[in-house]
Enzyme design. Structure first.
Site, PDB file in Angstrom:
ATOM      1  N   GLY A  89       0.784  -1.228   0.000  1.00 37.18           N
ATOM      2  CA  GLY A  89       0.000   0.000   0.000  1.00 37.18           C
ATOM      3  C   GLY A  89       0.818   1.283   0.000  1.00 37.18           C
ATOM      4  N   GLN A  90       2.123   1.188  -0.203  1.00 34.29           N
ATOM      5  CA  GLN A  90       2.963   2.393  -0.215  1.00 34.29           C
ATOM      6  C   GLN A  90       2.627   3.227  -1.440  1.00 34.29           C
ATOM      7  OE1 GLN A  90       7.183   1.592  -0.162  1.00 34.29           O
ATOM      8  NE2 GLN A  90       7.681   3.677   0.437  1.00 34.29           N
ATOM      9  N   THR A  91       2.193   4.469  -1.219  1.00 30.99           N
ATOM     10  CA  THR A  91       1.825   5.354  -2.324  1.00 30.99           C
ATOM     11  C   THR A  91       2.855   6.454  -2.560  1.00 30.99           C
ATOM     12  OG1 THR A  91       0.460   6.683  -0.846  1.00 30.99           O
ATOM     13  CG2 THR A  91      -0.654   4.950  -2.088  1.00 30.99           C
ATOM     14  N   VAL A  92       3.639   6.781  -1.553  1.00 24.65           N
ATOM     15  CA  VAL A  92       4.742   7.728  -1.701  1.00 24.65           C
ATOM     16  C   VAL A  92       6.018   6.888  -1.641  1.00 24.65           C
ATOM     17  CG1 VAL A  92       5.949   9.705  -0.681  1.00 24.65           C
ATOM     18  CG2 VAL A  92       3.443   9.606  -0.613  1.00 24.65           C
ATOM     19  N   HIS A  96       8.440   6.179   5.073  1.00 30.54           N
ATOM     20  CA  HIS A  96       7.918   6.980   6.184  1.00 30.54           C
ATOM     21  C   HIS A  96       7.154   6.056   7.127  1.00 30.54           C
ATOM     22  CE1 HIS A  96       4.928   7.144   2.948  1.00 30.54           C
ATOM     23  NE2 HIS A  96       3.995   7.315   3.874  1.00 30.54           N
ATOM     24  N   HIS A  98       4.232   5.726  10.098  1.00 26.11           N
ATOM     25  CA  HIS A  98       3.028   6.362  10.621  1.00 26.11           C
ATOM     26  C   HIS A  98       2.944   6.106  12.125  1.00 26.11           C
ATOM     27  CE1 HIS A  98       0.965   7.107   6.713  1.00 26.11           C
ATOM     28  NE2 HIS A  98       1.765   6.116   6.329  1.00 26.11           N
TER      29      HIS A  98
END
Length: 126
Positions: A89-92, A96, A98
């Site tokens: 699900g990594q979109t960037v 990083h 959370h």
């Protein structure tokens, strides 16, 4: 032409804390009040590709962010997560972490926590 990394275009006032290897900001699309991101300064996609010094520095920022959130929002718990890779699900494509504050009654039944990313497997207790 690819889009620039959103973490390189952050205005300085968004940065809450930093150290040699990373920084913390509040998530631009928070799932709860205080949702915070811990981001390495070096552009790299995966937790598994950073150095042990970077990992320790990011974990230090995570702990400091938790202290700030506890003082400011007094949450009842936390979810900590990394979406590492497209399938996760990594979109960037910049690593990083959370830090998501959780509050009593923010969900009817929070059991399973991060396991809920695959809902049919979340309720292992049934």
């Amino acid at each position: 032409m690819s889009k620039p990394c959103p973490f390189y275009t952050l205005p300085a006032e968004r940065i809450i804390n930093s150290n040699e290897f990373g920084m913390t900001i509040r998530d631009g699309f928070p799932v709860s009040p205080g949702h915070t991101l811990v981001i390495p300064k070096r552009h790299i996609g995966s937790w598994f590709d950073i150095t042990s010094d970077e990992q320790l520095a990011l974990l230090d920022l995570l702990a400091r962010a938790k202290t700030v959130l506890q003082d400011e929002f007094n949450p009842d718990g936390y979810n900590i997560g990394i979406n590492d890779g497209r399938a996760a699900g990594q979109t960037v494509p910049h690593l990083h972490m959370h830090l998501i504050p959780r509050y009593k009654d923010d969900q009817n039944d929070p059991r399973g926590g991060v396991r809920s990313i695959i809902p049919e497997k979340a309720k292992y207790w049934e």
